[in-house]
Design a protein around this motif. Structure first.
Motif, mmCIF file in Angstrom:
data_model
loop_
_atom_site.group_PDB
_atom_site.id
_atom_site.type_symbol
_atom_site.label_atom_id
_atom_site.label_comp_id
_atom_site.label_asym_id
_atom_site.label_seq_id
_atom_site.Cartn_x
_atom_site.Cartn_y
_atom_site.Cartn_z
ATOM 1 N N GLY A 78 -3.291 -5.583 3.162
ATOM 2 C CA GLY A 78 -2.504 -4.405 3.519
ATOM 3 C C GLY A 78 -3.191 -3.552 4.573
ATOM 4 O O GLY A 78 -2.550 -3.048 5.500
ATOM 5 N N ALA A 79 -4.501 -3.393 4.446
ATOM 6 C CA ALA A 79 -5.243 -2.632 5.454
ATOM 7 C C ALA A 79 -5.169 -3.312 6.813
ATOM 8 O O ALA A 79 -5.120 -2.656 7.858
ATOM 9 N N ALA A 80 -5.150 -4.647 6.796
ATOM 10 C CA ALA A 80 -5.115 -5.400 8.055
ATOM 11 C C ALA A 80 -3.833 -5.166 8.846
ATOM 12 O O ALA A 80 -3.831 -5.301 10.071
ATOM 13 N N VAL A 81 -2.748 -4.823 8.173
ATOM 14 C CA VAL A 81 -1.462 -4.639 8.869
ATOM 15 C C VAL A 81 -1.036 -3.180 8.942
ATOM 16 O O VAL A 81 0.035 -2.870 9.471
ATOM 17 N N ALA A 82 -1.852 -2.268 8.426
ATOM 18 C CA ALA A 82 -1.467 -0.858 8.407
ATOM 19 C C ALA A 82 -1.377 -0.293 9.821
ATOM 20 O O ALA A 82 -2.274 -0.498 10.636
ATOM 21 N N PRO A 83 -0.307 0.432 10.141
ATOM 22 C CA PRO A 83 -0.199 1.053 11.465
ATOM 23 C C PRO A 83 -0.946 2.379 11.503
ATOM 24 O O PRO A 83 -1.199 3.003 10.460
ATOM 25 N N MET A 84 -1.305 2.826 12.683
ATOM 26 C CA MET A 84 -1.800 4.188 12.817
ATOM 27 C C MET A 84 -0.667 5.143 12.447
ATOM 28 O O MET A 84 0.502 4.882 12.749
ATOM 29 N N SER A 85 -1.002 6.236 11.781
ATOM 30 C CA SER A 85 0.051 7.136 11.310
ATOM 31 C C SER A 85 -0.379 8.590 11.414
ATOM 32 O O SER A 85 -1.569 8.905 11.423
ATOM 33 N N TYR A 86 0.620 9.452 11.482
ATOM 34 C CA TYR A 86 0.370 10.898 11.479
ATOM 35 C C TYR A 86 1.572 11.578 10.828
ATOM 36 O O TYR A 86 2.725 11.275 11.151
ATOM 37 N N TRP A 87 1.281 12.502 9.897
ATOM 38 C CA TRP A 87 2.340 13.251 9.222
ATOM 39 C C TRP A 87 2.200 14.731 9.543
ATOM 40 O O TRP A 87 1.114 15.305 9.430
ATOM 41 N N HIS A 88 3.307 15.324 9.956
ATOM 42 C CA HIS A 88 3.342 16.741 10.303
ATOM 43 C C HIS A 88 4.227 17.474 9.310
ATOM 44 O O HIS A 88 5.420 17.169 9.176
ATOM 45 N N ASN A 89 3.640 18.423 8.593
ATOM 46 C CA ASN A 89 4.385 19.266 7.656
ATOM 47 C C ASN A 89 4.205 20.725 8.075
ATOM 48 O O ASN A 89 3.078 21.181 8.297
#
Length: 426
Positions: free
Chosen positions: A337-348
């Motif tokens: 799962g870590a190998a395919v995880a995309p870069m991500s950002y959450w804005h709240n």
């Protein structure tokens, strides 16, 4: 990674995979470097990106001294039931008058004299957490309090709890406290992993760390907000199962020894909620993949059949539900799962709106912020995709105050790269 084993999964652009693991004792640098070297040699390609799942090795610093300062208009009539109270953490709670209402209006001026008097008794090297009423709508009192304390004390860190979005003052406080006691462990881990990547794969490799909601972020962020990687294995396991089951949308069930969980996938990623619930029932103000224990109601509650992935050795876990696995594996799903995880950002963000155009403007601003942060983290602008952009009601009872939640993702592997490696931990 666990306390005694490093486990890796690597993927290439042409679909080849390689799994490796190594047991160890002591520091992480050497075993991680050895595993990365093995992967690179086995696939005969350079490593472009390494994604680490550190949830199995992050540890609370039991000796850390934490001072938690609550800024509210008045002292509670009854003592607060702090979420950290049952965890044997060395936390000293204090109260200072101040705070804002849900609309960001000041309820009581910040008592800077009381804050200065309090600072005189705070030992140097303490972790200080500042939590003010109404700070999601107006963070002025948390910011000013942090400035006063920074001038008066030599702390290990000062955290304004509004940096962790949440409707509950105590949830924000607990999240900031936990983040503080994880910081020392996170710094050591980040240093060890950075050295391992440099030794085995070179300076040009992008090093990332998996996050709770199924994405990843630069490894340099780990010492700053380790709490956002504290439960990354939950999402990682589901992502790994989705890869093996070739499932990008719909429900996914994973059975492993001791647990059977279910998640809903949308466009290749698990759905996300804004609050993390820990095994002991406490909550964190951190976005996390919505993964829940399987129940009979969830099995029968949808006409769309779920894909079931079985981890070898957990056959008896599925018996009560009468499910037959589509895939059985002995691979490390968290690493995959870590190998395919995309870069991500959450804005709240909490915003005041009066019309549909205000809402549209707030969402557009949130999307721009999410995109900008991913690009600043190294993502290719053309790879950035907004996966969620929505308006949510708040719990404050003020109709004009709404929460903007925007999530964006981008490929972890640079577009020009021909290699898609990954790194995960059990």
């Amino acid at each position: 990674m666990t306390a005694d084993e490093v486990s890796a999964a690597a993927l290439t652009a042409d679909g080849r995979t390689h799994f490796a693991s190594r047991r160890f004792r002591g520091a992480l640098t050497r075993p991680v470097a050895q595993v990365l070297t093995e992967v690179r040699r086995a696939l005969e390609e350079p490593v472009a990106v390494v994604v680490f799942d550190v949830s199995g090795v992050l540890r609370r610093d039991a000796g850390a001294r934490v001072v938690s300062i609550l800024i509210e208009p008045r002292r509670p009539i009854r003592p607060r039931r702090h979420l950290w109270a049952a965890e044997a953490l060395q936390v000293t709670a204090a109260h200072v008058r101040g705070g804002h209402n849900a609309l960001g209006q000041e309820l009581f001026p910040l008592d800077e004299d009381a804050l200065s008097a309090l600072a005189a008794g705070i030992p140097d090297g303490s972790h200080i957490v500042v939590s003010a009423a109404g700070s999601p709508g107006n963070g002025d009192h948390e910011r000013r309090a942090a400035e006063v304390l920074r001038c008066a004390v030599q702390p290990a860190s000062i955290t304004e709890s509004r940096s962790f979005y949440g409707d509950s003052l105590l949830v924000r406080e607990y999240t900031a406290v936990l983040n503080a006691v994880l910081a020392a462990s996170a710094e050591r881990i980040a240093s060890d992993l950075t050295d391992a990547v440099r030794r085995s794969a070179g300076e040009a490799v992008r090093a990332l760390v998996a996050t709770n909601e199924g994405g990843c972020t630069p490894l340099t962020r780990l010492p700053i907000t380790p709490v956002h990687s504290f439960r990354a294995d939950v999402a990682g396991e589901m992502l790994g199962a989705a890869v093996l089951g070739e499932r990008s949308d719909g429900r996914l069930i994973v059975a492993r020894p001791g647990a059977v969980r279910i998640a809903e996938f949308i466009d290749g990623l698990p759905s996300v909620v804004s609050r993390t619930t820990l095994p002991d029932g406490t909550s964190l103000a951190s976005s996390i993949a919505h993964v829940v224990p399987l129940t009979d109601l969830l099995v029968s509650g949808s006409g769309d059949p779920a894909l079931t992935v079985l981890v070898a050795g957990a056959e008896e876990e599925l018996t009560p539900f009468g499910l037959t696995p589509a895939v059985t594996t002995d691979r490390d799903l968290v690493a995959l799962g870590a190998a395919v995880a995309p870069m991500s950002y959450w804005h709240n963000r909490l915003v005041e709106v009066a019309s549909a155009s205000d809402i549209a403007r707030a969402l557009s601003d949130g999307e721009a912020i999410a995109r900008a942060n991913l690009v600043a983290a190294g993502a290719d602008p053309g790879d950035v995709r907004v996966r969620e952009s929505r308006v949510l009601a708040t719990t404050y009872g003020e109709a004009q105050m709404v929460r903007i939640r925007v999530g964006a993702v981008a490929a972890a592997v640079p577009s020009a790269s021909s290699v898609e490696p990954g790194r995960g931990a059990a």
